[in-house]
Design an enzyme around this catalytic site. Structure first.
Site, PDB file in Angstrom:
ATOM      1  N   HIS A 278      -0.034   3.287  -0.090  1.00  0.00           N
ATOM      2  CA  HIS A 278      -0.577   2.180   0.714  1.00  0.00           C
ATOM      3  C   HIS A 278      -0.804   0.953  -0.181  1.00  0.00           C
ATOM      4  O   HIS A 278      -0.404  -0.165   0.163  1.00  0.00           O
ATOM      5  CB  HIS A 278      -1.888   2.681   1.333  1.00  0.00           C
ATOM      6  CG  HIS A 278      -2.714   1.678   2.060  1.00  0.00           C
ATOM      7  ND1 HIS A 278      -2.924   1.731   3.417  1.00  0.00           N
ATOM      8  CD2 HIS A 278      -3.438   0.620   1.619  1.00  0.00           C
ATOM      9  CE1 HIS A 278      -3.732   0.746   3.781  1.00  0.00           C
ATOM     10  NE2 HIS A 278      -4.066   0.048   2.702  1.00  0.00           N
ATOM     11  N   GLU A 279      -1.393   1.170  -1.349  1.00  0.00           N
ATOM     12  CA  GLU A 279      -1.659   0.033  -2.258  1.00  0.00           C
ATOM     13  C   GLU A 279      -0.344  -0.546  -2.801  1.00  0.00           C
ATOM     14  O   GLU A 279      -0.231  -1.763  -2.967  1.00  0.00           O
ATOM     15  CB  GLU A 279      -2.548   0.474  -3.429  1.00  0.00           C
ATOM     16  CG  GLU A 279      -3.870   1.121  -3.033  1.00  0.00           C
ATOM     17  CD  GLU A 279      -4.750   0.251  -2.155  1.00  0.00           C
ATOM     18  OE1 GLU A 279      -4.547  -0.974  -2.099  1.00  0.00           O
ATOM     19  OE2 GLU A 279      -5.652   0.807  -1.496  1.00  0.00           O
TER      20      GLU A 279
ATOM     21  N   HIS B 293       0.919  -2.934  -0.290  1.00  0.00           N
ATOM     22  CA  HIS B 293       0.288  -4.263  -0.403  1.00  0.00           C
ATOM     23  C   HIS B 293       0.909  -5.052  -1.560  1.00  0.00           C
ATOM     24  O   HIS B 293       1.152  -6.249  -1.442  1.00  0.00           O
ATOM     25  CB  HIS B 293      -1.208  -4.114  -0.694  1.00  0.00           C
ATOM     26  CG  HIS B 293      -2.036  -3.720   0.492  1.00  0.00           C
ATOM     27  ND1 HIS B 293      -1.884  -4.274   1.744  1.00  0.00           N
ATOM     28  CD2 HIS B 293      -3.075  -2.840   0.598  1.00  0.00           C
ATOM     29  CE1 HIS B 293      -2.778  -3.748   2.572  1.00  0.00           C
ATOM     30  NE2 HIS B 293      -3.511  -2.870   1.904  1.00  0.00           N
TER      31      HIS B 293
HETATM   32 ZN   LIG Z   1      -5.124  -1.640   2.421  1.00  0.00          ZN
END
Ligand SMILES: [Zn+2]
Length: 434
Positions: free
Chosen positions: A233-234, A237
């Site tokens: 998830h990171e 980003h």
């Molecule tokens: Zn996030």
């Protein structure tokens, strides 16, 4: 069937033992933050974000032909070898990064159990590899894991910039990940991660980063193995993905066309109970993509399974921007000891080996070289700005020079496209003008 039951029982049993032995504090699940809010008053950042959105939309309409090798050299800076009671060592980090690569490649075990509604739009990035650097900034051998004394707060805005930059490895050569237990130096040790969108000013300052809690790395997620994908998830980003719920139901929600609007309001919802279950629903009574890595529930509830194709395209676009593109250039893979992972040259991007465009990024002068094969017929080269305006156009004939130089120095810095019209079709290269 019986075999499956036994296997499930065995896994649960192991998990119970494991949790008894070592269990970190459970994470604050609604805690992932990104840089947008913090930097929203920075006019340079706002301008860059705007330009990146335009570029991403344009990129999505182009047919970027394949054959690339996007190896990203990674360095983990580790602050304390026990975090939240859990070990943080080479084996834990190697496993955690391996899990990220599996998720990006669609090799996660539950990739094929995605809800029926979203099976067809699963997106993968098979030519993107996150690899621990094998040479440090001095050219010396490294594991790509750099241990430091315990510290805290590197997710706390710009308050720790000097310390972060002092520990950083060149942001244009390495993806820097800081692993610590207390991300904000507020004595809260259950925040899992903090990531920053692409930003040239951060890369220039050597403060581009992901900050991640070592207690939630890979196999440390004993209570819920899927929570390990919070690191994926990171990484999403870091490659410019927005939470699927950040924009709510209003357009353009997360700026990705194929993720359904998601009006997450902070309350918990469960993953899809089964591949055909019709919950949870969004404000339009449509099923949300709860299994998406950029949602929140997947980690805690054990159903992180997929990116969409639109998200993959958005991440491919992010790989072309000035703060990310230098990392995967072949010359940088040589510098970081990872050139064995790519056989292609780092010129961005080559689709058939007959045409080269360099340097990219450029300070104004670019060269395009053709070989005999590509010059079998007359071809046309165009340089196009983000708004679609053709700023240069050349016709190259068979008896022309095989190398042309194009001076774009009077044009504004930014992202352009070079369209090369060949008899077999048009090939498009993104070009960064600095
Ligand atoms: Zn996030």
């Amino acid at each position: 069937m019986k075999k499956r039951f036994l296997l499930t029982y065995f896994v649960l049993f192991c998990l119970t033992i494991s949790m008894t032995a070592q269990t970190p504090e459970l994470p604050n699940n609604r805690n992932c933050k990104v840089s947008l809010d913090m930097q929203s008053t920075d006019s340079v950042f706002i301008k860059e974000r705007k330009e990146l959105e335009i570029f991403t939309k344009e990129f999505a309409t182009k047919e970027m032909q394949g054959g690339n090798c996007y190896v990203i050299p990674v360095v983990f800076h580790v602050y304390g070898t026990t975090q939240g009671g859990m070990p943080v060592n080479d084996a834990i980090i190697i496993d955690a990064l391996d899990k990220v690569n599996q998720d990006f490649h669609g090799l996660n075990a539950d990739f094929n159990s995605v809800h029926n509604n979203f099976l067809a739009i699963r997106g993968t990035m098979p030519d993107v590899v996150f690899a621990l650097a094998q040479k440090d900034p001095g050219g010396n051998p490294t594991t790509g894991i750099d241990y430091h004394p315990v510290t805290a707060g590197y997710a706390n805005g710009s308050g720790y910039d000097l310390a972060i930059a002092a520990d950083a490895w060149d942001n244009y050569k390495y993806m820097n990940i800081y692993v610590m237990n207390d991300l904000f130096n507020d004595a809260v040790t259950t925040n899992s991660g903090y990531a920053y969108y692409p930003s040239t000013s951060m890369s220039n300052n050597n403060t581009a980063r992901i900050v991640y809690n070592g207690a939630y790395l890979g196999i440390n997620c004993t209570w819920e193995p899927e929570f390990a994908s919070t690191l994926s998830h990171e990484f999403g980003h870091w490659l410019n993905l927005i939470h699927t719920f950040d924009g709510g139901c209003a357009n353009p929600n997360d700026n990705v066309a194929d993720t359904p609007p998601c009006d997450y309001l902070g309350s918990s919802y469960l993953c899809h109970a089964s591949a055909s279950s019709n919950s949870p629903l969004n404000c339009n009574s449509n099923l949300i993509n709860a299994e998406n890595y950029m949602d929140y529930c997947g980690g805690q509830d054990g159903c992180y399974k997929m990116f969409t194709q639109g998200q993959a395209t958005r991440m491919y676009a992010a790989l072309q921007v000035p703060s990310r593109q230098p990392l995967w250039q072949f010359s940088n893979l040589v510098a970081t000891g990872l050139d064995h992972l790519c056989s292609s040259s780092g010129i961005s991007p080559i689709e058939n080996g007959h045409i080269q465009l360099y340097p990219n990024p450029s300070n104004g002068l670019i060269y395009i070289e053709f070989d005999d094969l590509s010059l079998e017929n007359e071809l046309v080269v165009e340089v196009q700005d983000l708004l679609g305006k053709i700023v240069r156009r050349y016709t190259i004939k068979e008896n022309s020079s095989k190398k042309i130089g194009i001076d774009l120095s009077e044009h504004q810095a930014g992202i352009y496209f070079v369209n090369i019209h060949l008899k077999e079709g048009t090939q498009t290269y993104p070009l960064i003008l600095q």
